[in-house]
Scaffold this motif. Sequence first.
Motif, short mmCIF file in Angstrom:
data_model
loop_
_atom_site.label_atom_id
_atom_site.label_comp_id
_atom_site.label_asym_id
_atom_site.label_seq_id
_atom_site.Cartn_x
_atom_site.Cartn_y
_atom_site.Cartn_z
N LEU A 101 1.19 -1.41 0.15
CA LEU A 101 -0.37 -0.18 0.38
C LEU A 101 0.93 0.86 -0.02
CD1 LEU A 101 -3.01 -1.10 2.72
CD2 LEU A 101 -3.07 -0.82 -0.17
N VAL A 102 2.20 1.31 0.18
CA VAL A 102 2.96 2.31 0.42
C VAL A 102 4.28 1.81 -0.75
CG1 VAL A 102 2.56 3.21 2.31
CG2 VAL A 102 4.58 0.88 2.32
N TYR A 103 4.58 3.20 -1.24
CA TYR A 103 5.71 2.97 -2.31
C TYR A 103 6.83 4.42 -1.71
CZ TYR A 103 2.76 7.07 -5.05
OH TYR A 103 2.03 7.73 -5.38
N GLY A 104 7.78 3.59 -3.07
CA GLY A 104 9.10 5.08 -3.03
C GLY A 104 9.12 6.17 -3.63
N CYS A 105 8.93 7.15 -3.22
CA CYS A 105 8.83 8.16 -4.60
C CYS A 105 10.26 9.32 -4.89
CB CYS A 105 7.53 9.41 -4.36
SG CYS A 105 7.63 10.79 -5.00
N GLN A 106 10.44 9.61 -5.69
CA GLN A 106 11.87 10.19 -5.51
C GLN A 106 11.63 11.70 -6.31
OE1 GLN A 106 14.25 8.71 -8.96
NE2 GLN A 106 15.19 7.25 -7.31
N CYS A 123 5.41 8.26 -9.37
CA CYS A 123 5.99 6.93 -9.10
C CYS A 123 5.24 5.51 -8.37
CB CYS A 123 7.02 7.23 -7.98
SG CYS A 123 7.68 8.87 -8.72
N ARG A 124 3.95 5.84 -8.51
CA ARG A 124 3.34 5.03 -7.90
C ARG A 124 3.72 3.60 -8.62
NH1 ARG A 124 -3.37 3.81 -7.42
NH2 ARG A 124 -3.28 5.47 -6.06
N GLU A 125 3.73 3.23 -10.12
CA GLU A 125 4.46 1.51 -10.09
C GLU A 125 5.28 1.40 -10.80
OE1 GLU A 125 1.41 0.09 -9.93
OE2 GLU A 125 -0.05 1.80 -10.56
N LEU A 126 6.11 2.04 -10.30
CA LEU A 126 8.01 2.38 -10.33
C LEU A 126 8.15 1.42 -9.96
CD1 LEU A 126 8.44 6.50 -11.36
CD2 LEU A 126 8.03 4.48 -12.88
N ASN A 127 8.09 0.84 -8.37
CA ASN A 127 8.90 0.29 -7.72
C ASN A 127 10.11 0.69 -6.94
OD1 ASN A 127 8.49 -2.45 -7.00
ND2 ASN A 127 7.92 -3.39 -8.73
N LEU A 128 10.15 1.80 -7.04
CA LEU A 128 11.60 2.39 -6.74
C LEU A 128 11.76 2.01 -4.96
CD1 LEU A 128 11.27 6.28 -7.67
CD2 LEU A 128 12.65 4.72 -8.51
N PRO A 129 13.39 1.89 -4.81
CA PRO A 129 13.31 1.54 -3.03
C PRO A 129 12.58 2.34 -2.02
CG PRO A 129 15.18 2.26 -3.98
CD PRO A 129 14.18 2.32 -5.27
N LEU A 130 12.32 1.48 -0.93
CA LEU A 130 12.27 2.56 0.35
C LEU A 130 12.63 3.44 0.91
CD1 LEU A 130 9.04 0.60 1.43
CD2 LEU A 130 8.81 1.66 -0.33
N ASP A 131 14.12 2.95 1.20
CA ASP A 131 15.24 3.17 1.32
C ASP A 131 15.16 4.86 0.65
OD1 ASP A 131 14.66 1.27 3.88
OD2 ASP A 131 16.20 0.54 2.81
N HIS A 132 15.84 5.90 1.06
CA HIS A 132 16.62 6.78 1.35
C HIS A 132 15.41 8.11 0.10
CE1 HIS A 132 19.79 5.65 2.83
NE2 HIS A 132 20.21 4.59 1.97
N ASN A 133 14.32 7.15 -0.27
CA ASN A 133 13.49 8.07 -0.85
C ASN A 133 11.66 8.35 0.35
OD1 ASN A 133 13.95 7.58 -3.72
ND2 ASN A 133 13.83 5.71 -3.99
N ALA A 134 11.69 9.22 -0.32
CA ALA A 134 10.47 9.51 0.59
C ALA A 134 9.01 8.04 0.54
CB ALA A 134 9.33 11.04 -0.13
#
Length: 310
Positions: A101-106, A123-134
């Motif tokens: 329900l959450v995702y990383g955003c740059q 960034c919803r579908e980008l699968n970015l890491p949660l670390d170091h991102n909002a």
Amino acid sequence: MSLFDSYGAYRGRFAPSPSGPLHFGSLVAALASYLDAKANKGTWLVRIEDIDTPRVVAGSSDLILKTLEAYGLYWDDKVSYQSQNIPHYENVLEQLRSQQLVYGCQCTRKQIKACGGFYHNTCRELNLPLDHNAIRLKQAHPVYQFVDGIRGQINVSANFAKEDYIVKRRDQLFAYQLVVVLDDIQQKITHIVRGADLLDPTVRQISLFKMLSQPIPQFSHVPLAVAEPGFKLSKQNHAPAIDLQNPNLTLIDALRFLGIANDSDAHQLAFASRDEILSWGTAQWALNKVHQTQEIQVIPHDQQFRFKAL
Ligand code: GLU
């Protein structure tokens, strides 16, 4: 099912951020939530919202509590501090993560501003890491409106309601929007009375209560005390400090500001003690007496304030 049924009793709270001493505007919010709780024979709690550590001013939590005591606004249970509840926030975030329900955003603020000021869930579908991102929460069930206890029907823009908002910031601090709801759930808060600057974000909070399958408190928003239109009273715009030695006049001003006391009441109350003023305020309190405006300008005048609805 109303909250009263599910939790059994009224529980209200005042939740100041310790970014400086209380000024007249925050005293108004404290007094309004206190009177609403007392008029409903409820419990009134104080929660120090010290999660945004860069904005915390050393010593201000204690000063806020001293001020509330000087004004006779005694809380009914141990004061809670968000900074001591971080493991709980981490737990909930972990649950939200495991349910995807959450995702990383740059995205930077500048990029969002360039896209019209609203975040378009880029960034919803980008699968970015949660670390170091909002970290943003997927807004699957946006809430567009609610009924405020003072202001009545409130509608917000679809863009605002649909935004996937930040629950943990890039700097690793939990965001207000998440923790305020988690604390209100944990403390079984049934009624929230606070300043009108939080009117619109209420839809996000309601959607989060729903998402977590929790009962939704009744929200009521009192007018914001401003120095100039659009400028909340604050240290920056020289809000007069609250007088700790002589709370009576300020309490009467706050009752006038809210719409509970008129000029002739204020005149009579000038001879009352602090506790008599509070008892009078409790007996007179009614949400439908409170001014329904967003902002009221506060103009210092001799020893008192003058008010101008905006
Ligand atoms: N901590 C917030 C503030 O001082 C108030 C939060 C709330 O009442 O929900 O503006």
